[in-house]
Design a protein around this motif. Structure first.
Motif, PDB file in Angstrom:
ATOM      1  N   LEU A 122       0.742  -1.157  -0.130  1.00 28.47           N
ATOM      2  CA  LEU A 122       0.062   0.052   0.052  1.00 28.47           C
ATOM      3  C   LEU A 122       0.909   1.221   0.204  1.00 28.47           C
ATOM      4  CD1 LEU A 122      -2.300   1.778   0.396  1.00 28.47           C
ATOM      5  CD2 LEU A 122      -2.416   1.118   2.772  1.00 28.47           C
ATOM      6  N   PHE A 123       1.847   1.414   0.869  1.00 28.07           N
ATOM      7  CA  PHE A 123       2.605   2.650   0.835  1.00 28.07           C
ATOM      8  C   PHE A 123       3.670   2.610  -0.078  1.00 28.07           C
ATOM      9  CE2 PHE A 123       0.552   2.583   5.066  1.00 28.07           C
ATOM     10  CZ  PHE A 123       0.490   3.932   5.361  1.00 28.07           C
ATOM     11  N   LEU A 178       5.127   5.694  -4.990  1.00 32.09           N
ATOM     12  CA  LEU A 178       4.996   5.720  -6.545  1.00 32.09           C
ATOM     13  C   LEU A 178       4.080   6.786  -7.019  1.00 32.09           C
ATOM     14  CD1 LEU A 178       5.601   1.919  -7.277  1.00 32.09           C
ATOM     15  CD2 LEU A 178       7.280   3.699  -7.547  1.00 32.09           C
ATOM     16  N   GLY A 179       2.798   6.735  -6.387  1.00 29.78           N
ATOM     17  CA  GLY A 179       1.850   7.870  -6.788  1.00 29.78           C
ATOM     18  C   GLY A 179       2.501   9.327  -6.772  1.00 29.78           C
ATOM     19  N   LEU A 180       3.285   9.352  -5.609  1.00 29.98           N
ATOM     20  CA  LEU A 180       3.805  10.661  -5.457  1.00 29.98           C
ATOM     21  C   LEU A 180       4.847  10.907  -6.384  1.00 29.98           C
ATOM     22  CD1 LEU A 180       3.830  13.041  -3.014  1.00 29.98           C
ATOM     23  CD2 LEU A 180       5.857  11.979  -2.203  1.00 29.98           C
ATOM     24  N   ALA A 200       9.903   7.721  -1.302  1.00 31.02           N
ATOM     25  CA  ALA A 200       9.601   9.207  -1.861  1.00 31.02           C
ATOM     26  C   ALA A 200      10.752  10.039  -1.623  1.00 31.02           C
ATOM     27  CB  ALA A 200       8.299   9.544  -1.060  1.00 31.02           C
ATOM     28  N   ALA A 201      11.384   9.748  -0.905  1.00 30.83           N
ATOM     29  CA  ALA A 201      12.598  10.610  -0.193  1.00 30.83           C
ATOM     30  C   ALA A 201      13.281  11.240  -1.352  1.00 30.83           C
ATOM     31  CB  ALA A 201      13.515  10.023   1.014  1.00 30.83           C
ATOM     32  N   PRO A 202      13.895  10.709  -2.204  1.00 36.74           N
ATOM     33  CA  PRO A 202      14.609  11.439  -3.267  1.00 36.74           C
ATOM     34  C   PRO A 202      13.988  12.524  -3.983  1.00 36.74           C
ATOM     35  CG  PRO A 202      14.902   8.974  -3.497  1.00 36.74           C
ATOM     36  CD  PRO A 202      13.844   9.094  -2.684  1.00 36.74           C
ATOM     37  N   ASN A 203      12.823  12.329  -4.324  1.00 32.36           N
ATOM     38  CA  ASN A 203      12.118  13.399  -4.948  1.00 32.36           C
ATOM     39  C   ASN A 203      11.653  14.472  -3.901  1.00 32.36           C
ATOM     40  OD1 ASN A 203       8.880  14.475  -5.502  1.00 32.36           O
ATOM     41  ND2 ASN A 203      10.173  14.264  -7.474  1.00 32.36           N
ATOM     42  N   ILE A 204      11.368  14.238  -2.733  1.00 30.68           N
ATOM     43  CA  ILE A 204      11.328  15.331  -1.754  1.00 30.68           C
ATOM     44  C   ILE A 204      12.687  16.146  -1.410  1.00 30.68           C
ATOM     45  CG2 ILE A 204      10.773  15.697   0.821  1.00 30.68           C
ATOM     46  CD1 ILE A 204       9.153  13.127   0.726  1.00 30.68           C
ATOM     47  N   TYR A 205      13.669  15.224  -1.419  1.00 27.01           N
ATOM     48  CA  TYR A 205      14.880  15.969  -1.386  1.00 27.01           C
ATOM     49  C   TYR A 205      15.113  17.000  -2.499  1.00 27.01           C
ATOM     50  CZ  TYR A 205      20.237  16.406  -1.861  1.00 27.01           C
ATOM     51  OH  TYR A 205      21.296  17.102  -2.085  1.00 27.01           O
ATOM     52  N   TRP A 206      14.790  16.303  -3.917  1.00 27.89           N
ATOM     53  CA  TRP A 206      15.041  17.186  -4.840  1.00 27.89           C
ATOM     54  C   TRP A 206      14.132  18.439  -4.721  1.00 27.89           C
ATOM     55  CZ3 TRP A 206      11.924  19.604  -8.404  1.00 27.89           C
ATOM     56  CH2 TRP A 206      12.632  20.056  -9.800  1.00 27.89           C
TER      57      TRP A 206
END
Length: 510
Positions: free
Chosen positions: A152-153, A158-160, A202-208
């Motif tokens: 689920l998470f 991946l949705g993010l 999701a962390a790599p995109n949040i970092y970006w």
């Protein structure tokens, strides 16, 4: 699952995948947004100013496969088919059998998803991952197997990577779980470990986002000032009915069935919370499309139970859905040549019901999405012709500047000459980050809607200005876009342009 059920699902999924390719007219090319997302595939990154990175990675695969329109539109088609299969999985989890699967599958085919799964835009990924998340949560509820919490998470993460609006869906899901007996799952260590997995993915995109000064917030502000400023709540809620009109009775029946079902009530509440949050945020009507597959699945189960052992009425409802769909297919896909479609729209009086109203609140001959699919090749060919007409020495010192990402993407996509392609820049959206740090700016070939204004200082540094050509197709949304040659810049032009671009890039940590 029975062999008969699998046959129904696979036949519907195959139909879902091929239908847009069979029905759309070849006169319509790529949509303006598709040019942007395809170009992102040539600049792979962990994020982009307008959207997360996943669609850019898919575009890079399309590019490796030749970059034809088919390979670009392959992704929404195949993911649309996958969405139908996952919707069928939700139907089975809710207790549905063959007729319920048929109804749910038709709901994904005979509705607004027909257009969504024809366009290479993040929406098709968003809808898929919302649906996948709902499926994994249901699997957990029905089996109590912890692996589904992790899946689920992972799906939400991946949705993010697809579209940030998954936050609305995730928040709505959590609110609804808190209001249900299933809230005990929040006390389990596996739930929080699954949350950590989602955050890690999701962390790599949040970092970006963090290292680029949160362009998401900048993009949302820009949307509110442009596209979302004309959105009103009445239109938003009206669109909830119109988007899935042929199967409105299915999802409405499914919603009521869910709300009356103690075990699955949280799904109906998830939908209500999600629609409420998006409406409160002044979102467009189609932002909620990811929340409907689970309702269509429930609606299929509801209708199957209502029509138990009544073959005639089951057949009648299938015929009804198809009959309601046939008249709206021309509104969802470009079936005819542009001129024929414009003539047909006028005959049907579509201007009177708002179907032809664009973001500028004016009525036009074609639907906005369809008008956004024509005129780009004309613009690109005329701009390239103007560039190639210049002496070789002048070409080396010419910048091709486009006002919008659609114009820049179309020129990049349709142009044949490698030098011309390398000279194209744009400061709109993520194209800004791809502009070289230094420009050889003796001449400038401008592509845009209007002549630059006198207060646009860089354009005042050229000795002469010549209007070369424009888009002449009156049905195109690009009708009137101009190609203008600015010649013989003075020594101030390049430093001024570089300084201005550097200031714009600095907003995003570049």
């Amino acid at each position: 699952m029975r062999k008969k059920d699998w046959l129904i699902i696979l036949l519907l999924a195959a139909l879902k995948m091929v239908l847009p390719f069979l029905l759309s007219h070849p006169a319509f090319g790529l949509h303006r947004d598709e040019y942007l997302y395809y170009e992102q595939g040539h600049h792979l990154a962990l994020g982009y100013l307008e959207n997360p990175a996943l669609i850019g990675w898919l575009a890079s695969i399309s590019s490796l496969l030749g970059g034809s329109s088919f390979w670009i539109k392959f992704w929404p088609a195949v993911v649309g088919a996958a969405t139908l299969i996952i919707t069928a999985g939700i139907t089975k989890e809710l207790g549905g059998r063959s007729f319920a699967l048929l109804i749910a599958g038709l709901g994904i085919i005979c509705s607004g998803y027909l257009r969504v799964h024809f366009l290479f835009q993040p929406n098709f990924l968003e809808i898929f991952f919302w649906t996948l998340g709902a499926y994994f949560l249901l699997r957990y509820i029905n089996t109590q197997q912890h692996r589904y919490l992790y899946l689920l998470f992972a799906a939400l993460a991946l949705g993010l990577w697809s579209k940030y609006s998954v936050v609305f869906f995730a928040a709505s899901m959590m609110f609804s779980i808190l209001l249900s007996p299933h809230r005990r799952m929040l006390t389990q260590k596996h739930f929080w470990l699954a949350v950590l997995l989602g955050v890690a993915l999701a962390a790599p995109n949040i970092y970006w986002q963090a290292t680029h000064n949160w362009p998401l917030l900048h993009h949302m502000k820009e949307l509110r000032e442009t596209q979302l400023q004309h959105v009103d709540r009445t239109t938003f809620f009206k669109e909830q009915l119109l988007m899935l009109l042929p199967v409105a009775f299915v999802w409405i029946g499914g919603l009521i069935w869910l709300l009356l079902h103690k075990k699955y009530r949280f799904i109906g509440l998830t939908y209500l919370f999600c629609v409420g949050l998006i409406a409160a945020g002044s979102g467009k009507g189609y932002y909620t499309l990811g929340a409907y597959p689970m309702l269509l699945a429930a609606g299929g189960v509801w209708l199957e139970q209502k029509l138990a052992r009544t073959a005639f009425w089951r057949a009648a409802f299938v015929v009804l859905i198809i009959a309601l769909t046939l008249p709206i297919i021309p509104l969802l896909l470009p079936l005819r040549a542009p001129q024929d479609m414009a003539r047909r729209n006028e005959e049907l009086g579509l201007k009177n019901i708002g179907i032809l109203r664009w973001e500028d609140l004016q009525d036009h001959p074609l639907q906005q999405d369809f008008a956004d699919m024509i005129g780009w090749d004309e613009l690109a060919h005329k701009a390239e012709k103007a560039f190639l007409a210049m002496p070789d020495s002048a070409q080396q010192n010419t910048v091709v500047y486009c006002r919008s990402y659609g114009q820049a993407g179309a020129l990049k996509y349709h142009a044949k000459d490698p030098l011309f392609r390398s000279k194209i820049i744009c400061d709109n959206g993520t194209f800004l980050l791809w502009i070289p740090d230094s420009l050889s700016l003796q001449h400038l070939l401008f592509v845009g809607r209007d002549m630059p204004k006198k207060d646009d200082a860089v354009f005042q540094q050229f000795a002469s200005v010549h209007l070369i050509d424009s888009v002449t197709n009156p049905l195109s949304r690009q009708y009137g876009d101009k190609i203008i040659l600015f010649k013989n810049a003075n020594e101030r032009a390049a430093p001024m342009a570089t300084q201005g671009l550097d200031a714009m890039k600095a907003q995003f940590g570049e």
